[in-house]
Design an enzyme around this catalytic site. Structure first.
Site, PDB file in Angstrom:
ATOM      1  N   HIS A  72       0.959  -1.338   0.288  1.00 27.87           N
ATOM      2  CA  HIS A  72       0.151   0.561   0.364  1.00 27.87           C
ATOM      3  C   HIS A  72       0.965   1.222  -0.302  1.00 27.87           C
ATOM      4  CE1 HIS A  72       0.145   0.874   4.573  1.00 27.87           C
ATOM      5  NE2 HIS A  72       0.473  -0.634   4.390  1.00 27.87           N
ATOM      6  N   ASP A 189       5.908   2.481   6.668  1.00 28.06           N
ATOM      7  CA  ASP A 189       5.251   1.506   6.921  1.00 28.06           C
ATOM      8  C   ASP A 189       3.912   2.108   6.271  1.00 28.06           C
ATOM      9  OD1 ASP A 189       2.246   0.095   6.812  1.00 28.06           O
ATOM     10  OD2 ASP A 189       1.569   0.520   9.006  1.00 28.06           O
ATOM     11  N   GLU A 223      -5.060   1.292   2.461  1.00 25.63           N
ATOM     12  CA  GLU A 223      -4.949   0.430   3.204  1.00 25.63           C
ATOM     13  C   GLU A 223      -4.867   0.314   5.041  1.00 25.63           C
ATOM     14  OE1 GLU A 223      -2.681  -2.861   6.444  1.00 25.63           O
ATOM     15  OE2 GLU A 223      -2.174  -0.802   6.228  1.00 25.63           O
ATOM     16  N   GLU A 224      -4.406   1.727   5.040  1.00 22.34           N
ATOM     17  CA  GLU A 224      -4.245   1.837   6.409  1.00 22.34           C
ATOM     18  C   GLU A 224      -6.044   2.145   7.192  1.00 22.34           C
ATOM     19  OE1 GLU A 224      -2.024   2.177   8.407  1.00 22.34           O
ATOM     20  OE2 GLU A 224      -0.460   2.624   7.307  1.00 22.34           O
ATOM     21  N   ASP A 244       4.133  -6.072   3.764  1.00 24.07           N
ATOM     22  CA  ASP A 244       3.807  -5.085   4.522  1.00 24.07           C
ATOM     23  C   ASP A 244       4.824  -4.755   6.450  1.00 24.07           C
ATOM     24  OD1 ASP A 244       3.041  -2.565   5.755  1.00 24.07           O
ATOM     25  OD2 ASP A 244       0.447  -3.332   5.307  1.00 24.07           O
ATOM     26  N   HIS A 324       3.869   3.298  13.458  1.00 23.27           N
ATOM     27  CA  HIS A 324       2.858   3.531  13.197  1.00 23.27           C
ATOM     28  C   HIS A 324       3.518   4.931  15.045  1.00 23.27           C
ATOM     29  CE1 HIS A 324      -0.949   1.933  11.924  1.00 23.27           C
ATOM     30  NE2 HIS A 324       0.047   1.793  11.290  1.00 23.27           N
TER      31      HIS A 324
END
Length: 387
Positions: A72, A189, A223-224, A244, A324
């Site tokens: 992504h 990410d 995707e998030e 990922d 994150h």
């Protein structure tokens, strides 16, 4: 097959470029254009869906059962929730991340009149004014605000600047590439995964390798927020491998070195046969790896299953510390990840029954180990046993 060589300088350069392009979910047009142009430079044609999912194909000797590798392009970010009377901005997160990691971040607001810069701060940010209250303030998105670097002392000032509810806010990545191979940045990410995918494509092109079956490479844009790879596969795809980040933290088995093969995420186990094939390929190609199970994590593969696609799914990752948050990875993991991608693309199809979504009878259907007695009782005749 001999393990392909991954151009790590190319991988690093592509990652640096990707990190320089803001792409919070909902604001991904620029990075879609960038990746599309890079695919052209690699000699590939591509397709783009209405909203911006990019799909390219490396043709194989056969059309199906086709494979797909998916990563992504979107990242975490924020959105303007309210314009405050003090001229600052209340935010809501895009994606699932803690305001703890937003405090002190530099950011860009995309408004109708252009972009503005700013900093995310708690309302009580000055120790000279609030003393110990700075340290005892609670954590949460309702306890931070965005200070705009423009004349904005009132809500009216913000409206005059063109800033309004719903505007997208991109968080600065602040990347640092260290000589020892560590990379520290926000948004690794999954921009690191995207860079590894591009490096794998380049390695396959340099080796002039023709896969046994068509292989699709998808770059998704949501995707998030859970949408992920819910569409754009094509009906020929039978297996989906997501690319990922892995969770490097206490209680997890992921690592910043080698590739981490996920055995399950919060939606359940990944496909038994596909994950074990990836493990076998890592062993056969002398690619350092480890396995992990993720409890609070879902990927593009999970989105594909939830959307109703009857495909085998797997997830291979680069270990990331402080996911994150302000993240850290190592080039060794990215190289190992790209190596496993190329090994998978070059590998033969073993479950030939997968060429059809539905077939009649058990011939060619897969087997999973059981106790010896159960296995003997359940095995079909010998001419039905192969896959």
């Amino acid at each position: 097959m001999q393990r392909l060589t991954i151009d790590t300088a190319y991988l690093r350069d592509r990652l640096a470029e990707l990190l320089g392009i803001p792409s919070p979910t909902g604001y991904t047009d620029s990075i879609v254009r960038h990746v599309s142009r890079e695919l052209e430079r690699l000699g590939l044609t591509y397709e783009i869906t209405r909203r911006g999912v990019v799909r390219t194909k490396i043709s194989g000797r056969r059309r199906k059962p086709a494979r797909a590798l998916v990563g992504h392009l979107d990242t975490l970010g924020a959105q303007v929730k309210q314009l405050k009377d003090n001229g600052r901005i209340e935010l809501v997160p895009i994606g699932n991340w803690s305001a703890r990691f937003a405090e002190g971040a530099r950011a860009t607001i995309f408004s109708e009149k252009g972009t503005y810069r700013g900093t995310i701060l708690p309302p009580k940010a000055s120790g000279h004014a609030f003393n110990d209250e700075v340290d005892t303030a609670p954590v949460g998105w309702q306890h931070v605000e965005l200070r705009v670097d423009a004349m904005s002392r009132t809500r009216t000032d913000l409206l005059r600047l063109g800033i309004d509810v719903g505007d997208i806010v991109a968080i600065d990545p602040q990347p640092e590439f260290l000589e020892n191979g560590f990379i520290v940045s926000r948004h690794l990410d999954n921009k690191a995964g995207t860079a590894a995918m591009l490096a794998a494509i380049k390695a396959l092109a340099d080796a002039q390798l023709e896969p046994e079956v068509d292989t699709y490479w998808l770059f998704t844009i949501a995707e998030e927020v859970g949408v992920g790879a819910s569409s754009a596969f094509g009906e020929d795809v039978a297996a989906v491998v997501s690319i990922d980040n892995g969770v490097t933290a206490p209680g997890q088995n992921s690592d910043e070195f080698g590739v981490t093969i996920a055995m399950a995420d919060q939606t359940g186990p990944f496909d038994y046969h596909l994950t074990r094939k990836l493990v076998r390929l890592a062993r056969e190609n002398d690619i350092r790896f480890q396995k992990d199970v993720f409890r609070y994590y879902r990927s593009d593969s999970a989105a594909a299953l939830v959307a109703g696609h009857d495909v085998r799914t797997a997830l291979i990752t680069f270990g990331i510390d402080a996911s994150h948050g302000y993240e850290r990875i190592h080039m060794h993991a990215l190289r190992s990840l790209a190596e496993l991608m190329t090994a998978y693309v070059a590998s033969p199809v073993e479950i030939t029954r997968d060429v059809n979504e539905i077939t009649t009878g058990l011939r060619g259907f897969t087997h999973q180990p059981m106790s010896r007695a159960e296995q003997k009782a359940a095995l079909p005749p010998a001419d039905d046993a192969g896959v």
